[in-house]
Enzyme design. Sequence first.
Site, PDB file in Angstrom:
ATOM      1  N   ASN A 223       0.858  -1.191   0.000  1.00  0.00           N
ATOM      2  CA  ASN A 223       0.000   0.000   0.000  1.00  0.00           C
ATOM      3  C   ASN A 223       0.890   1.237   0.000  1.00  0.00           C
ATOM      4  OD1 ASN A 223       0.544   0.891   2.820  1.00  0.00           O
ATOM      5  ND2 ASN A 223      -0.372  -1.093   3.289  1.00  0.00           N
ATOM      6  N   ALA A 287       1.551   1.510  11.712  1.00  0.00           N
ATOM      7  CA  ALA A 287       1.754   0.812  10.424  1.00  0.00           C
ATOM      8  C   ALA A 287       0.439   0.614   9.685  1.00  0.00           C
ATOM      9  CB  ALA A 287       2.396  -0.547  10.677  1.00  0.00           C
ATOM     10  N   LYS A 301       8.568 -17.888  -9.511  1.00  0.00           N
ATOM     11  CA  LYS A 301       7.845 -16.835 -10.219  1.00  0.00           C
ATOM     12  C   LYS A 301       6.697 -17.443 -11.028  1.00  0.00           C
ATOM     13  CE  LYS A 301       8.380 -13.143 -13.527  1.00  0.00           C
ATOM     14  NZ  LYS A 301       9.159 -12.641 -14.637  1.00  0.00           N
ATOM     15  N   PRO A 319      -3.104 -11.522  10.539  1.00  0.00           N
ATOM     16  CA  PRO A 319      -3.420 -11.268  11.951  1.00  0.00           C
ATOM     17  C   PRO A 319      -3.552  -9.763  12.174  1.00  0.00           C
ATOM     18  CG  PRO A 319      -1.100 -11.861  11.691  1.00  0.00           C
ATOM     19  CD  PRO A 319      -1.760 -12.078  10.357  1.00  0.00           C
ATOM     20  N   ASP A 320      -4.436  -9.371  13.078  1.00  0.00           N
ATOM     21  CA  ASP A 320      -4.544  -7.953  13.436  1.00  0.00           C
ATOM     22  C   ASP A 320      -3.597  -7.717  14.622  1.00  0.00           C
ATOM     23  OD1 ASP A 320      -5.382  -5.498  14.695  1.00  0.00           O
ATOM     24  OD2 ASP A 320      -7.053  -5.557  13.279  1.00  0.00           O
ATOM     25  N   ILE A 321      -2.550  -6.990  14.355  1.00  0.00           N
ATOM     26  CA  ILE A 321      -1.495  -6.830  15.377  1.00  0.00           C
ATOM     27  C   ILE A 321      -2.016  -6.028  16.569  1.00  0.00           C
ATOM     28  CG2 ILE A 321       0.853  -5.954  15.782  1.00  0.00           C
ATOM     29  CD1 ILE A 321       1.282  -6.338  12.703  1.00  0.00           C
ATOM     30  N   PHE A 338      -3.948   3.689  14.992  1.00  0.00           N
ATOM     31  CA  PHE A 338      -4.236   4.713  13.985  1.00  0.00           C
ATOM     32  C   PHE A 338      -5.377   4.198  13.120  1.00  0.00           C
ATOM     33  CE2 PHE A 338      -1.291   8.378  13.367  1.00  0.00           C
ATOM     34  CZ  PHE A 338      -0.692   8.298  14.605  1.00  0.00           C
ATOM     35  N   LYS A 352     -13.769   1.477  15.524  1.00  0.00           N
ATOM     36  CA  LYS A 352     -12.499   0.734  15.448  1.00  0.00           C
ATOM     37  C   LYS A 352     -11.851   0.621  16.831  1.00  0.00           C
ATOM     38  CE  LYS A 352     -10.601   1.096  11.299  1.00  0.00           C
ATOM     39  NZ  LYS A 352      -9.917   1.713  10.174  1.00  0.00           N
ATOM     40  N   LYS A 356     -11.143  -3.047  18.303  1.00  0.00           N
ATOM     41  CA  LYS A 356      -9.762  -3.530  18.433  1.00  0.00           C
ATOM     42  C   LYS A 356      -9.257  -3.505  19.871  1.00  0.00           C
ATOM     43  CE  LYS A 356      -8.422  -2.631  13.731  1.00  0.00           C
ATOM     44  NZ  LYS A 356      -7.267  -2.886  12.884  1.00  0.00           N
TER      45      LYS A 356
HETATM   46  N1  CTP Z   1      -3.621  -2.847  12.308  1.00  0.00           N
HETATM   47  C1  CTP Z   1      -2.899  -3.915  12.783  1.00  0.00           C
HETATM   48  N2  CTP Z   1      -2.903  -5.105  12.131  1.00  0.00           N
HETATM   49  C2  CTP Z   1      -3.655  -5.281  11.019  1.00  0.00           C
HETATM   50  C3  CTP Z   1      -4.417  -4.182  10.511  1.00  0.00           C
HETATM   51  C4  CTP Z   1      -4.378  -2.991  11.173  1.00  0.00           C
HETATM   52  O1  CTP Z   1      -2.221  -3.769  13.802  1.00  0.00           O
HETATM   53  N3  CTP Z   1      -3.635  -6.436  10.412  1.00  0.00           N
HETATM   54  C5  CTP Z   1      -3.631  -1.596  13.063  1.00  0.00           C
HETATM   55  C6  CTP Z   1      -2.999  -0.423  12.353  1.00  0.00           C
HETATM   56  O2  CTP Z   1      -1.618  -0.332  12.645  1.00  0.00           O
HETATM   57  C7  CTP Z   1      -3.772   0.733  12.937  1.00  0.00           C
HETATM   58  C8  CTP Z   1      -5.136   0.157  13.200  1.00  0.00           C
HETATM   59  O3  CTP Z   1      -4.961  -1.245  13.265  1.00  0.00           O
HETATM   60  O4  CTP Z   1      -3.265   1.136  14.179  1.00  0.00           O
HETATM   61  C9  CTP Z   1      -6.192   0.448  12.186  1.00  0.00           C
HETATM   62  O5  CTP Z   1      -5.734   0.229  10.878  1.00  0.00           O
HETATM   63  P1  CTP Z   1      -6.703   0.409   9.632  1.00  0.00           P
HETATM   64  O6  CTP Z   1      -6.005  -0.062   8.429  1.00  0.00           O
HETATM   65  O7  CTP Z   1      -7.302   1.781   9.627  1.00  0.00           O
HETATM   66  O8  CTP Z   1      -7.866  -0.555  10.066  1.00  0.00           O
HETATM   67  P2  CTP Z   1      -8.378  -1.896   9.499  1.00  0.00           P
HETATM   68  O9  CTP Z   1      -8.385  -2.899  10.589  1.00  0.00           O
HETATM   69  O10 CTP Z   1      -7.632  -2.267   8.276  1.00  0.00           O
HETATM   70  O11 CTP Z   1      -9.884  -1.505   9.192  1.00  0.00           O
HETATM   71  P3  CTP Z   1     -10.588  -1.119   7.804  1.00  0.00           P
HETATM   72  O12 CTP Z   1      -9.695  -1.575   6.706  1.00  0.00           O
HETATM   73  O13 CTP Z   1     -11.853  -1.858   7.893  1.00  0.00           O
HETATM   74  O14 CTP Z   1     -10.774   0.353   7.867  1.00  0.00           O
END
Ligand code: CTP
Length: 411
Positions: A223, A287, A301, A319-321, A338, A352, A356
């Site tokens: 991204n 991040a 490849k 995983p959502d960190i 963030f 959010k 979270k």
């Molecule tokens: N984050 C994380 N791990 C992930 C995705 C997000 O730790 N796999 C954390 C980001 O570092 C940030 C927060 O979650 O602090 C929100 O990130 P954002 O991309 O806005 O949220 P998403 O969970 O991706 O929600 P959405 O795409 O539905 O807006």
Amino acid sequence: MADRPKRILLIVGGGIAAYKSCELVRLIRKGGGEVTCVLTEGGAKFVTPMTLAALSEKPVHTTLWDLKNEAEMGHIQLSREADLVVVCPATADLLAKMAAGVADDLATTLLLATDKPVLAVPAMNVRMWQHAATRRNVARLRGDGVTVMEPDEGPMACGEFGPGRLPEPEVVHAAIMRFVSADPLEGQPDFADDRHRGLHGRHVLVTAGPTHEPIDPVRYIANRSSGKQGFAIAAAAAEAGARVTLVAGPVHLDTPPGVDRVDVESAREMLAAVEAALPADVAIMVAAVADWRAADAAGQKIKKDGSGTVPPLALAENPDILATLARSKQRPALLVGFAAETENVIDHATAKRARKGADWIVANDVSGDVMGGDANSVHIVTASGSESWPAMAKHKVARALVDRIAKDIAK
Ligand code: CTP
């Protein structure tokens, strides 16, 4: 026009901490600045002119009575061609002379003759620092407009314990950078209070940048995150005296002074690095972690087979960190996330935060050119509601956020 390098005139006083001035010279140079050193007679007992000349790649000045030099470059000029005069270490004796306006050697003459801001970094025995005479001198210097940093607390070379140690060179360098990059409209930064040490002794964990999720050995999902906001927060936390671990995705940014950096590529690597860095007092998850990865990254490849068939790309959720950390036994006392949003910014950020398990969400409106740009417009969502900050440069958002964090964890 590119900015010219910032010029620092560094006066090295005579204390055991003088050896740290060598590292300071190196950091200023590494940061793109120029430094000219002046050694007091005492300073020269601890470090040699040769060392400082080699590190600064400039002649080192030690005496007022160098006629050749006086013809070529008077002491007035030496004191005025700098952007900032730094006294490091500033001994009790040097502070006393500065406060009294004594000018009996090159260093003190320069300090009296300069028309530039002066930053003094004291280092001395704890009793000397706490002595009424030194307190008086420091108060007088601050009243005269000299910026006097607070020394660190800890064991001292003389065997005693308390305030009086020279802050680490990275912290002094960060203070210098803050000084020379200060916005002229805002005036000089204020170091006279303890604000710049508000995170002393704390461990702050920051994630920054994008993640790269491999599809095959040459392709990846990514991204547009530049990492600038996260790096600025790590820098501001280090300036505030914290031990900082910065877990960075793939970005093109230099490591801020005094920050421990761990480079990672994918979300799963980022999670592992975050868990390895625990415990932390504060975690700030800046991040832009990729939500999905390729379910089965190919070992080789992926080739076109000539038939025009597009290979299927199955995705798996990462995983959502932030959420993992919120549920962890080692959850930091303050967990800040963030949220990058393009619409209904505060509503989405509030949801959010709850989803979270973060304490605060810093919501940024990414409908403009925030990603990769230098400015940011943020809203802070906490348990007690939300507040909107005016659009500011990312480094200012970083400092304001770090100030807020320092106040919160001091409660
Ligand atoms: N984050 C994380 N791990 C992930 C995705 C997000 O730790 N796999 C954390 C980001 O570092 C940030 C927060 O979650 O602090 C929100 O990130 P954002 O991309 O806005 O949220 P998403 O969970 O991706 O929600 P959405 O795409 O539905 O807006």
